[in-house]
Design an enzyme around this catalytic site. Sequence first.
Site, PDB file in Angstrom:
ATOM      1  N   HIS A 292       0.835  -1.216   0.000  1.00 36.30           N
ATOM      2  CA  HIS A 292       0.000   0.000   0.000  1.00 36.30           C
ATOM      3  C   HIS A 292       0.861   1.254   0.000  1.00 36.30           C
ATOM      4  CE1 HIS A 292      -3.967   1.982   0.850  1.00 36.30           C
ATOM      5  NE2 HIS A 292      -3.109   2.983   1.006  1.00 36.30           N
TER       6      HIS A 292
ATOM      7  N   HIS B 237       1.473   5.407  -2.084  1.00 35.76           N
ATOM      8  CA  HIS B 237       0.974   6.482  -2.970  1.00 35.76           C
ATOM      9  C   HIS B 237       2.174   7.111  -3.667  1.00 35.76           C
ATOM     10  CE1 HIS B 237      -3.228   6.527  -1.526  1.00 35.76           C
ATOM     11  NE2 HIS B 237      -2.667   5.981  -0.472  1.00 35.76           N
TER      12      HIS B 237
ATOM     13  N   GLN C  31      -9.578   9.320  -5.213  1.00 29.36           N
ATOM     14  CA  GLN C  31      -9.311   9.953  -3.907  1.00 29.36           C
ATOM     15  C   GLN C  31     -10.488  10.811  -3.413  1.00 29.36           C
ATOM     16  OE1 GLN C  31      -6.020  10.600  -1.684  1.00 29.36           O
ATOM     17  NE2 GLN C  31      -7.967  10.866  -0.613  1.00 29.36           N
TER      18      GLN C  31
ATOM     19  N   HIS D 153      -9.409   1.637  -0.171  1.00 31.74           N
ATOM     20  CA  HIS D 153      -9.230   2.310   1.113  1.00 31.74           C
ATOM     21  C   HIS D 153     -10.564   2.107   1.819  1.00 31.74           C
ATOM     22  CE1 HIS D 153      -5.805   4.173  -0.798  1.00 31.74           C
ATOM     23  NE2 HIS D 153      -5.511   4.858   0.284  1.00 31.74           N
TER      24      HIS D 153
ATOM     25  N   GLU E 106     -11.206   3.912   6.668  1.00 34.28           N
ATOM     26  CA  GLU E 106     -10.081   4.618   7.299  1.00 34.28           C
ATOM     27  C   GLU E 106     -10.677   5.748   8.120  1.00 34.28           C
ATOM     28  OE1 GLU E 106      -7.119   6.354   4.754  1.00 34.28           O
ATOM     29  OE2 GLU E 106      -5.678   6.558   6.377  1.00 34.28           O
TER      30      GLU E 106
ATOM     31  N   ASP F 214       2.365   3.182   2.888  1.00 40.34           N
ATOM     32  CA  ASP F 214       1.351   4.201   2.572  1.00 40.34           C
ATOM     33  C   ASP F 214       1.962   5.500   2.049  1.00 40.34           C
ATOM     34  OD1 ASP F 214      -1.158   5.303   2.258  1.00 40.34           O
ATOM     35  OD2 ASP F 214      -1.722   5.225   4.360  1.00 40.34           O
TER      36      ASP F 214
HETATM   37 FE   FE2 Z   1      -3.558   5.088   1.281  1.00 39.02          FE
END
Ligand code: FE2
Length: 429
Positions: A58, A60, A153, A211, A214, A310
Amino acid sequence: MSFDLLVKNATLPDGRTGVDIACSNGRITAVEPGIAAEAARVIDAGGRLVSPPFVDSHFHMDATLSLGLPRMNESGTLLEGIALWGELKPLLTVDAVVERALRYCDLAVSQGLLAIRSHVDVCDDALTGVEALLEVRKKVAPYLDLQLVAFPQDGLYRSETAERNLLRALDMGVDVVGGIPHFERTMEDGARSVRALCEIAAELGLMVDLHCDESDDPLSRHIETLACETQRLGLQGRVAGSHLTSMHSMDNYYVSKLLPLIAEAGVHAIANPLINITLQGRHDTYPKRRGQTRVPELRAAGINVAFGHDCVMDPWYSMGSGDMLEVASMGMHVAQMMSRDAMRYAFDCVTVHPAKVLGLAGYGVDVGCNADFVVLQAADTIEAIRLRARRLAVVRRGRVIAESDPAITRLELDGRPDHVDAAAYAPGR
Ligand code: FE2
């Protein structure tokens, strides 16, 4: 018989010692003690740990190394991070994203991190991040497996063009279907997005990584829908729930029902310890919740658990160095996984478990696998985590692609040894 590479006297993650590893044509051809043969290159592991490469399930990569652009996240919260990313997005160029991502991949390789699943934001009509990371995926392919997730996102339904852009990104070659159900406007929209995204994946034969929950809201239960849709559409083994932090705050009775559902659906769980220990519990006074998903309980239920990095130096997290041992250490501490067995499990959470999430073929230090591995300055997997051990050699397809000298500090103390080798303090040494 002559090999391309021969590693002598290795300790393997499963505890086997005194093992030699022979490699030819990019593959591991023998793993046994006392291989007596010529090789173009010989590495003496000296009894140290030789592990399959680290895998980050995971990340970005479109945001990495952008720290300070266009400003810092002062509160350090998730929502300021998302707002800041929204400010940065229109300023991104393909070249700049490619350059930062390639620099991160250099760092990753130096740390023995040879496979990364990166989410890429598709809520930008120009799809700058997608174009950049597709180029990066191609460029790094000889030394790093980069898997991309189409990530809306700003919400699949909350952002007007997200659904169309997600399909465009998949069409352009992005590998995995992403989503963010807890960020949609309502619980219903969130659940609807999970169903739609799983249907897209089923139709296109792709994997799913959302995701998911979260949040510190114990009523954020999209993982339930994700597990259910996985079964309905026959996606077992191809679906991952990332973060799952609401589970930290859920009612115990509900979790006792939820865990078997996740297990039965074969959904992978991905915790992101460094990020969630800093982002969750922000509305608490004291005691403050940790906000990490229930790792030992997921494990006990038979669910595959991986730890992800992440973020590294981006709008959400200003720290990080591509070191999956730091990730394992944080995950283990936050979950209070302190038995020897649990610590060994934490090492698996940054190696074999994420490899399973990504569906990597030929992964492992076994005959017939790709000749990809890391020689660490540590006696075993627990010591590797304790020391964030130096990567002495990183091997990809039988070729050494990164090397470091052992970490040894010279001492100038009367009557004491002249150096300290932190790795020499292992039990039994
Ligand atoms: Fe993430």
